[in-house]
Scaffold this active site. Structure first.
Site, short mmCIF file in Angstrom:
data_model
loop_
_atom_site.label_atom_id
_atom_site.label_comp_id
_atom_site.label_asym_id
_atom_site.label_seq_id
_atom_site.Cartn_x
_atom_site.Cartn_y
_atom_site.Cartn_z
N ASP A 267 0.86 -1.18 0.00
CA ASP A 267 0.00 0.00 0.00
C ASP A 267 0.90 1.23 0.00
O ASP A 267 2.13 1.14 0.16
CB ASP A 267 -0.98 -0.01 1.19
CG ASP A 267 -2.19 0.89 0.92
OD1 ASP A 267 -2.14 1.70 -0.04
OD2 ASP A 267 -3.18 0.81 1.65
C1 BGC Z 1 -5.07 3.22 0.20
C2 BGC Z 1 -5.30 2.18 -0.87
C3 BGC Z 1 -5.20 2.80 -2.24
C4 BGC Z 1 -3.84 3.47 -2.37
C5 BGC Z 1 -3.59 4.08 -3.74
C6 BGC Z 1 -3.83 4.05 -0.06
O1 BGC Z 1 -3.77 5.14 0.81
O2 BGC Z 1 -5.00 2.59 1.45
O3 BGC Z 1 -6.54 1.57 -0.68
O4 BGC Z 1 -5.41 1.86 -3.24
O5 BGC Z 1 -3.75 4.49 -1.39
O6 BGC Z 1 -4.29 5.23 -3.94
#
Ligand code: BGC
Length: 722
Positions: A267
């Site tokens: 993530d």
């Molecule tokens: C979130 C994810 C997301 C990623 C990309 C993160 O802050 O937890 O769910 O896909 O950002 O935007």
């Protein structure tokens, strides 16, 4: 490309080129980006130079065919071996045509429509140049304080798995190379993110391995079996180690036990966050832990590009570890056909006709009508077009109906409730007033609302949370409506008009002060681009509400977590009016939630009769059939979600009081009866034992069938093993 060609390409790559594939950055680093700047800002802080950028493997968050084509074109000139970039983004509940939020889609219990919505999202995203979406999110959610419950389909692992599979089928289809309307999917957040302590986002997660395997992992496994191409790690700890550096989770469970051979991505920033977690002393150790644990792509932090080479030189890791990760990424690019066609479906002129087309908006409207849940109705709904209606509240004429994670959706394209209702009513029959804002109100706003209400036969109160009150980093400790809105309800009540409350929000709320004060309550969630029209369709009875909750609505915040598949405990309270002291209970509130899992009303009534099992004994080789008749005893046509639950009366480890094992959505005309059947077999009775073996126990079970998890008919049976 053939596999042998991919291997040859890998062989030709320098170590820097390989490591570049493992880095995902945002679009402004690239020539060809509309926001491209000098090497300042994030590029400078991250110490990223042009050489690193030329080797990068994927991009997060670029949108629109024009920008994506231009970045890809420039990149292919700069990348020595001409390896195309993979473009990824968060297309969570629609690209530009925004569907209801996932928690709402869950409430539809309609897997076909869910799949259809993902297919449309993929089509819009693909023509706009994207190759992969960071969806579905299948985290099990039991705590409505957590803002991200809006992204999940709810508190049941089986249901989340079913929806996750439907979304993956919709996004990916079955031939990504040739079906350019589809994109790859990424299931997230692996694993346990929904169990953040206290419902505070990014907080510690500490669940046992048994809980993980029984509740948090099954939806991931289901989606992996459906062929999802990518897995995203979670921000939280799992068994004391951050998921993003957790070798047990990714190598032992995901790869070895489950055989997943696709790409794992971290993530956002989660690799480096291991330093904050206190398990890595610096970015180098963080990179080391994540690459060993099996994270192939690092999202948005550069610990891999700055450290992996040195770690190989120091013999801390073998280059083969990098090769393995790169090969998986090249294979995904190949599956998407990017080596032959690096622009894939990106097409600026088609984009204009495909994205946000009438057809797509119709689907959004339909899904929004299926997702809303009627929570109460004391003879006020449906409304009629001859009534004079006061539409009051901060959501009366508000375009904030998309909810968080609405990607490229624009609030300017949203139909508001006022617009939707005006389409149903004669002129001069609709009086609109805000009454108050989301969090504050003035006397003047109230006076205007009062004038509107005094002219009307019935009041529709449009209330809720602004969309930034849920989603990522949007936890709330108090999950009531904001005070100003609760006061508005009280003031409206003094005027003694029949009142319907429509709620726009992203989580189960504490509804005291709402459900006890107004005659009807419709939970509309964030219904998406066509939300206003869809809600009007429901209010006026052009559509009959059929949604059912997939997350319990707590009686109060002190009950959280409260979920339907709880255990009995050693001192169960049993009936709510049990006066005994030494039982598991609260002194001041009931044990039961305000509204249970599976609950939702309709404008008609359904009667369940003649429920029976084909046999009271089940063994490993046969199945038994549960049959029940459902009759529409009211005056409206309507849909009912018939739910099957099972309880294992005596397990090796404690078993929930009920577990959802099946559901069927049926449509009935007034007076019509339909027979619904469910097959029950031994496989459905399996669970994780103390040693994590997934088997069933002989003995007594109860099958429950009903319109929700509370109001069920009981049918006992036995499992006998040879
Ligand atoms: C979130 C994810 C997301 C990623 C990309 C993160 O802050 O937890 O769910 O896909 O950002 O935007």
């Amino acid at each position: 490309m053939k596999q042998s060609e991919l291997l040859a390409l890998l062989k030709e790559m320098t170590l820097e080129e390989k490591i570049g594939q493992l880095f995902q950055s945002s679009p402004e680093f690239f020539k060809g980006s509309k926001n491209r700047g000098e090497i300042t800002g994030p590029m400078k802080t991250m110490n990223i130079d042009e050489a690193i950028v030329s080797n990068v493997g994927s991009v997060l968050g670029a949108t629109g065919a024009s920008e994506i084509i231009s970045i890809q074109k420039e990149h292919l000139k700069n990348n020595r071996l001409g390896i195309p970039l993979l473009f990824m983004a968060d297309v969570i509940h629609g690209y530009q045509t925004i569907f209801p939020i996932p928690l709402a889609i869950g409430s539809s219990w309609d897997l076909e429509l869910a799949e259809e919505s993902a297919k449309v999202a993929a089509k819009e995203a693909a023509v706009s140049g994207l190759h992969l979406t960071f969806s579905p999110m299948v985290d099990l959610v039991r705590d409505p304080r957590w803002g991200r419950v809006m992204e999940s389909t709810g508190e049941d692992a089986y249901l989340n798995g079913e929806f996750g599979k439907a979304f993956v089928r919709g996004y990916q289809g079955d031939d990504l190379k040739n079906d350019l309307d589809r994109i790859a999917a990424c299931v997230k957040h692996f694993a346990g993110y929904g169990a953040a302590e206290g419902g505070r986002d990014y907080n510690t997660v500490d669940v046992t391995e048994w809980q993980l395997r029984e509740y948090h992992l099954p939806a991931f496994k289901a989606v992996l079996d459906e062929g999802v191409k990518m897995v995203m790690t979670a921000f939280n700890t799992v068994k004391g180690i951050p998921a993003t550096g957790n070798k047990w989770l990714m190598r032992d469970v995901l790869r070895e036990e489950w055989g997943f051979d696709g790409v794992v991505i971290s993530d956002w920033g989660a690799v480096l966050e291991q330093v904050n977690h206190g398990v890595a002393k610096d970015d180098k150790e963080a990179a080391l832990k994540s690459i060993i644990a099996g994270v192939d792509i690092e999202m948005m932090t550069p610990t891999y590009v700055h450290n992996l080479k040195e770690l190989i030189e120091e013999n801390k890791i073998q280059e083969s570890l990098i090769d393995e990760a790169v090969l998986r990424i090249l294979e995904l690019k190949n599956e998407l056909g990017l080596f032959e066609n690096p622009y894939r479906a990106a097409d600026e002129s088609l984009e204009k006709t495909i994205v946000f087309s009438d057809e797509h908006r119709q689907l959004a409207r339909k899904l929004a009508t299926k997702s809303a849940v009627l929570l109460k109705n004391e003879n006020v709904l449906p409304l009629t077009s001859s009534q004079k209606i006061a539409l009051v509240g901060p959501f009366a004429n508000n375009t904030d109906l998309l909810g968080a994670w609405s990607c490229n959706g624009s609030t300017e394209e949203v139909t508001t409730l006022a617009e939707g209702m005006a389409e149903k009513l004669a002129e001069n029959s609709l009086f609109i007033a805000e009454g108050c804002d989301i969090e504050t109100g003035t006397e003047k706003q109230w006076e205007t609302a009062k004038e509107a209400i005094l002219k009307a036969d019935v009041v529709v109160l449009a209330l809720g949370e602004s969309s930034d009150m849920s989603g990522e980093a949007a936890s709330r400790a108090d999950i009531k409506l904001p005070k100003a809105q609760l006061e508005l309800i009280q003031r409206v009540k003094q005027l003694n008009k029949p009142t319907v409350t429509v709620l726009f929000n992203g989580r189960p709320l504490d509804l005291h002060g709402v459900i006890d004060t107004t005659e009807a309550v419709l939970e509309a969630w964030y219904p998406g681009s066509e939300g206003g029209r869809a809600v009007a369709d429901l209010l006026f009875g052009d559509e009959n509400p059929s949604g059912k909750l997939t997350m319990s609505f707590p009686y109060s915040v002190g009950q959280i977590p409260v979920y339907y598949n709880a255990f009995n405990t050693g001192r169960p309270k049993g009936a709510e009016d049990n006066p005994e002291k030494y039982v598991s209970k609260y002194l001041d509130i009931p044990n039961a939630p305000l509204l249970p899992f599976g609950f939702g009303l309709s404008y008609t009534n359904f009667e369940y009769t003649d429920a029976h099992l084909s046999d009271s004994i089940l063994n490993e080789n046969n199945s038994i059939t549960l049959t029940v008749n459902i009759k529409n005893t009211g005056n409206h046509r309507g849909e009912e979600v018939v739910q099957l639950y099972i309880q294992d009366r005596h397990g090796e480890v404690v078993r929930p009081l009920k577990e959802l094992k099946g559901f069927k959505k049926i449509f009935l005309d007034p007076g019509e009866t339909k027979e619904v059947t469910f097959e029950i077999n031994e496989k459905m009775l399996r669970y994780h034992h103390f040693d994590f073996k997934f088997t069933s126990d002989e003995g007594e079970f109860i099958a429950y069938v009903g319109p929700n998890s509370r109001d069920v008919i009981e049918l006992p049976f036995k499992l006998e093993k040879s």
